[in-house]
Design an enzyme around this catalytic site. Structure first.
Site, PDB file in Angstrom:
ATOM      1  N   VAL A 134      32.740  27.339  35.794  1.00 44.80           N
ATOM      2  CA  VAL A 134      33.739  26.278  35.956  1.00 44.80           C
ATOM      3  C   VAL A 134      34.777  26.659  37.022  1.00 44.80           C
ATOM      4  O   VAL A 134      35.076  25.891  37.932  1.00 44.80           O
ATOM      5  CB  VAL A 134      34.440  26.002  34.608  1.00 44.80           C
ATOM      6  CG1 VAL A 134      35.519  24.937  34.775  1.00 44.80           C
ATOM      7  CG2 VAL A 134      33.432  25.546  33.569  1.00 44.80           C
ATOM      8  N   GLU A 174      46.737  36.883  39.211  1.00 41.44           N
ATOM      9  CA  GLU A 174      47.609  35.844  38.641  1.00 41.44           C
ATOM     10  C   GLU A 174      46.851  34.960  37.664  1.00 41.44           C
ATOM     11  O   GLU A 174      47.409  34.514  36.644  1.00 41.44           O
ATOM     12  CB  GLU A 174      48.193  34.997  39.778  1.00 41.44           C
ATOM     13  CG  GLU A 174      49.162  33.919  39.369  1.00 41.44           C
ATOM     14  CD  GLU A 174      50.484  34.483  38.847  1.00 41.44           C
ATOM     15  OE1 GLU A 174      50.655  34.459  37.613  1.00 41.44           O
ATOM     16  OE2 GLU A 174      51.334  34.928  39.644  1.00 41.44           O
ATOM     17  N   VAL A 222      46.457  35.483  33.484  1.00 43.64           N
ATOM     18  CA  VAL A 222      47.448  35.133  32.461  1.00 43.64           C
ATOM     19  C   VAL A 222      47.980  33.724  32.689  1.00 43.64           C
ATOM     20  O   VAL A 222      48.513  33.424  33.753  1.00 43.64           O
ATOM     21  CB  VAL A 222      48.628  36.130  32.446  1.00 43.64           C
ATOM     22  CG1 VAL A 222      49.623  35.770  31.356  1.00 43.64           C
ATOM     23  CG2 VAL A 222      48.136  37.555  32.272  1.00 43.64           C
ATOM     24  N   GLY A 245      34.632  29.261  39.273  1.00 46.46           N
ATOM     25  CA  GLY A 245      34.006  29.598  40.552  1.00 46.46           C
ATOM     26  C   GLY A 245      33.623  28.360  41.350  1.00 46.46           C
ATOM     27  O   GLY A 245      33.820  28.306  42.571  1.00 46.46           O
ATOM     28  N   LEU A 268      32.159  36.320  43.027  1.00 46.79           N
ATOM     29  CA  LEU A 268      31.311  36.816  41.937  1.00 46.79           C
ATOM     30  C   LEU A 268      31.476  35.885  40.742  1.00 46.79           C
ATOM     31  O   LEU A 268      32.533  35.848  40.128  1.00 46.79           O
ATOM     32  CB  LEU A 268      31.715  38.244  41.543  1.00 46.79           C
ATOM     33  CG  LEU A 268      31.815  39.287  42.652  1.00 46.79           C
ATOM     34  CD1 LEU A 268      32.161  40.658  42.071  1.00 46.79           C
ATOM     35  CD2 LEU A 268      30.519  39.366  43.451  1.00 46.79           C
ATOM     36  N   GLY A 269      30.447  35.116  40.451  1.00 46.32           N
ATOM     37  CA  GLY A 269      30.516  34.165  39.345  1.00 46.32           C
ATOM     38  C   GLY A 269      30.734  32.765  39.872  1.00 46.32           C
ATOM     39  O   GLY A 269      31.560  32.560  40.755  1.00 46.32           O
ATOM     40  N   ARG A 300      22.027  32.756  37.486  1.00 50.05           N
ATOM     41  CA  ARG A 300      20.948  31.766  37.529  1.00 50.05           C
ATOM     42  C   ARG A 300      21.041  30.959  38.824  1.00 50.05           C
ATOM     43  O   ARG A 300      21.726  29.918  38.868  1.00 50.05           O
ATOM     44  CB  ARG A 300      21.043  30.845  36.318  1.00 50.05           C
ATOM     45  CG  ARG A 300      20.641  31.521  35.004  1.00 50.05           C
ATOM     46  CD  ARG A 300      20.735  30.580  33.823  1.00 50.05           C
ATOM     47  NE  ARG A 300      22.118  30.220  33.546  1.00 50.05           N
ATOM     48  CZ  ARG A 300      22.910  30.918  32.734  1.00 50.05           C
ATOM     49  NH1 ARG A 300      22.456  31.995  32.115  1.00 50.05           N
ATOM     50  NH2 ARG A 300      24.160  30.554  32.538  1.00 50.05           N
ATOM     51  N   LYS A 305      46.464  39.333  27.366  1.00 47.28           N
ATOM     52  CA  LYS A 305      47.530  38.804  28.234  1.00 47.28           C
ATOM     53  C   LYS A 305      48.854  39.493  27.939  1.00 47.28           C
ATOM     54  O   LYS A 305      49.628  39.800  28.854  1.00 47.28           O
ATOM     55  CB  LYS A 305      47.635  37.291  28.040  1.00 47.28           C
ATOM     56  CG  LYS A 305      46.398  36.546  28.566  1.00 47.28           C
ATOM     57  CD  LYS A 305      46.339  35.123  28.038  1.00 47.28           C
ATOM     58  CE  LYS A 305      45.148  34.359  28.609  1.00 47.28           C
ATOM     59  NZ  LYS A 305      44.943  33.058  27.928  1.00 47.28           N
TER      60      LYS A 305
END
Lengths: 429, 429
Positions: free
Chosen positions: B15, B130, B133, B17, B11-12, B48, B206
């Site tokens: 940068v 993971e 953070v 992904g 999902l996504g 998009r 975080k």
């Protein structure tokens, strides 16, 4: 939460074992909450049952470690004895009787890890050993699990506290090796027989374990090139300072550039003061991991000691117990790449060479010719003359270690070279 | 090895992904060997679909994220969209359809982690994050697993690269805040709207995640005291230098001395140059963890960026896939201590206060009386006078933040105090 406790057997009750016992008995509620079931210390195997051990329940002590691991009702065996035998047999017996094993035994893992992992898989149990490398610093789990989707190219670090303490003293006080060793011994940082530390055996075992996990292959201590620090002199440290460097005992595991093999080595080396490892003081440990996607990571902390080692043991104990409850096992050995380990000659590194030479014209030309003949490119030369004698300090560019050592061998044959005062590798750039 | 692949939905595809896609497609053999089965990228949800994405198979793209997570044959969903909705609904839907989820979404985890963890448990799947953070730095797994047998008392670190870059520039060049922010924006270290970073929202999320895991309790971003760095001036940095300190934006999570509650906060603070966090440059992150047995550990590395974040995502992906194969789940939320989070006033800290005062006799006595009235002990005072005006720099000993802020409020009411030029906490000692 399950109320029937998981049973834990402890092999060895020295500094680490006592601390493990203390935490298991005093933090039992926390451990139970984290595991999902209470744990019960079912037995502690020791050699000298009559020794006074504060906080260790005397009724749990036994001298019969074999009977303890054979009981059949033990869920997890914690091994903090050390050494190869009888520990290997005890661990194997524990596996055969259905127990997972948490070990702090770097020597055994570095000598025979593959065999032990195979035995654990055969019996459907876990083998964990975070405490075997760099004490409490989480290193094995991050390498094995956090970086499981990445490609590690290099592991570089200070993994032996004793030698770091000695080198730190030499660097900060100008002391020689034996003087610094004496101080380390007096303060309890070095053992009565310091061989394992100062000759690099301890660091080599850790390098073997780290290289195996980092590169998903099998590396034993015999694959690790090892040089101790007993020959590092106050002059070497002074020479390093002149270059803006300090001397550290490093463990270096690398994937070779062609990707077809790996190397693992332990030796003293000069590193620039600007490198984060240069500021690792006293008996601390620090390890750099360079991975393709993650970039450069550093892990830092106390590398030894009862409490830090116990912390690592207990983290593994919680994991092993959780797996027992879930009737599963954690991530085990991953050696699928089967990358061979190349010899030291194949390592690419830089040399800092200090030569005693005759102080007459043409010496530098002669020396430079030898480097050129071996295809070793010189970075800097520093010449210092006095009374017909001179010293020549050469720092090379990166070259194969085999070419660099062949260069040194040739230099020794030159009439004008009176002696090779010191050779040290330069790393961390 | 199983030959039927595990199916992964993404999902996504920004940068992070794109980098995840690149690694999954180019390193498929390595990932398969580490997981024990091949993985197949089954679909990528984007907003998009017509944007050019190099190396991303166009046939996998879909704009219907909901349909993707509802397919029912997806083993693991990777979420790198960010924000609260629609992501929370997508993740919950994925759980309901049997998928484990790997997320890099700090905002969502810090807002609603407990609810998501409960949903994951309800459906017998994993929730890993993971990457949420400190980018590639393994932090959540070490805290949750390696230190599972230890007691963490403090987590202190630099967890936002943008603000560290800004403060580093201010410190090294003497630049003011807006000048340093402009440079960070120009170099891509700060976003067009830098609010989340410079106002501390990112770091606070975080801190909430870290505090929850470290102390085995529930902490949301609303529990975290937050102060941004927009009011840090070049004068503050200069003042820090005079004290042998530098200014860092810190996230600090502490167990209170009585053990009955915890605190979590994010604010700029002075730390001594000798502290290892002082030398964390540019956009790097570093986190100290202080645990009872382990001692002080430090974790350091790149805290953001596509590749480092992808490394963390893939480590979680391998773990989630391995668990799927073994029909188990990993260590999930541990919130058994149910420790409450105390307000900022209960934090024990030190203040560095810079006052503009009238340059006449008795001012120091007046000021000192105010500190004494609030039971705040003064460590050092530095007085500098010029033309009837003077500045007074006071550094306190450790005291309750409520007492320190009450002191400042009282100081403001003094006739002789023209203004409070700056207040900053001093940490890391």
């Amino acid at each position: 939460m399950r109320t029937r406790p998981l049973k834990v057997a402890l092999l060895g009750c020295g500094v680490v074992g006592s601390e493990v016992t203390r935490i298991i008995t005093t933090q039992s509620d926390d451990l139970a909450a984290r595991i999902g079931a209470p744990i019960e210390l079912a037995g502690i195997a020791v050699r000298r049952p009559n020794r006074v051990r504060e906080g260790v329940p005397a009724e749990l002590l036994t001298t019969d470690a074999t009977a303890l691991v054979k009981r059949g009702d033990i869920d997890v065996v914690i091994e903090v004895i050390g050494g190869i035998e009888p520990v290997r047999t005890l661990i194997t017996t524990a596996f055969e009787h259905g127990a997972s094993v948490v070990s702090a035994n770097k020597a055994l893992l570095a000598a025979d890890g593959a065999n032990l992992h195979a035995k654990a898989v055969e019996h459907g149990v876990d083998l964990y050993y975070e405490a075997a490398v760099a004490g409490a610093i989480p290193l094995i789990r991050p390498l094995r699990e956090s970086l499981a989707g990445d490609k590690v190219n290099r592991v570089l670090g200070i993994v032996n506290g004793t030698t770091n303490f000695i080198l730190d003293k030499m660097d900060s006080t100008g002391a020689g090796y034996s003087e610094a060793l004496d101080e380390a011994t007096a303060l309890g940082y070095a053992e009565a027989d310091p061989t394992a530390d100062v000759e690099g055996f301890d660091a080599a075992a850790k390098a073997a374990i780290l290289a195996g996990i980092a590169f998903h292959t099998r590396v034993t201590i015999d694959d690790v090139h090892r040089e101790g620090l007993t020959e590092v002199t106050a002059a070497d440290i002074a020479s390093a300072k002149k270059m803006g460097c300090t001397v550290k005992m490093l463990a270096i595991c690398e994937r070779r550039p062609d990707g077809r093999s790996v190397t693992a080595r332990v030796h003293p080396a000069m590193i620039p003061l600007s490198h984060p490892l240069a500021s690792v003081r006293e008996a601390y440990n620090a390890v750099f991991v360079e991975a393709e996607a993650a970039g450069r990571l550093m892990f830092y902390g106390p590398g030894a000691g009862g409490a830090p080692t116990a912390s690592a043991v207990l983290g593994d104990l919680v994991a092993a117990c959780r797996n027992k409850l879930a009737a599963t096992t954690g991530a085990g050995e991953s050696a699928y790449t089967q990358l061979p380990v190349s010899p030291m000659g194949d390592v690419v590194t830089r040399y800092h060479i200090s030569l005693d030479v005759a102080d007459k014209p043409g010496v530098l030309a002669q020396v430079a010719t030898v480097f050129a003949e071996h295809d070793v490119s010189i970075d800097t030369v520093r010449q210092q003359g006095k009374d017909g004698e001179a010293s020549l300090v050469v720092v090379t560019h990166r070259a194969l270690d085999s070419a660099l050592s062949a260069t040194v061998a040739s230099l020794r044959t030159l009439d004008t070279v009176r002696g090779v005062a010191s050779i040290m590798r330069v790393e961390g750039e």
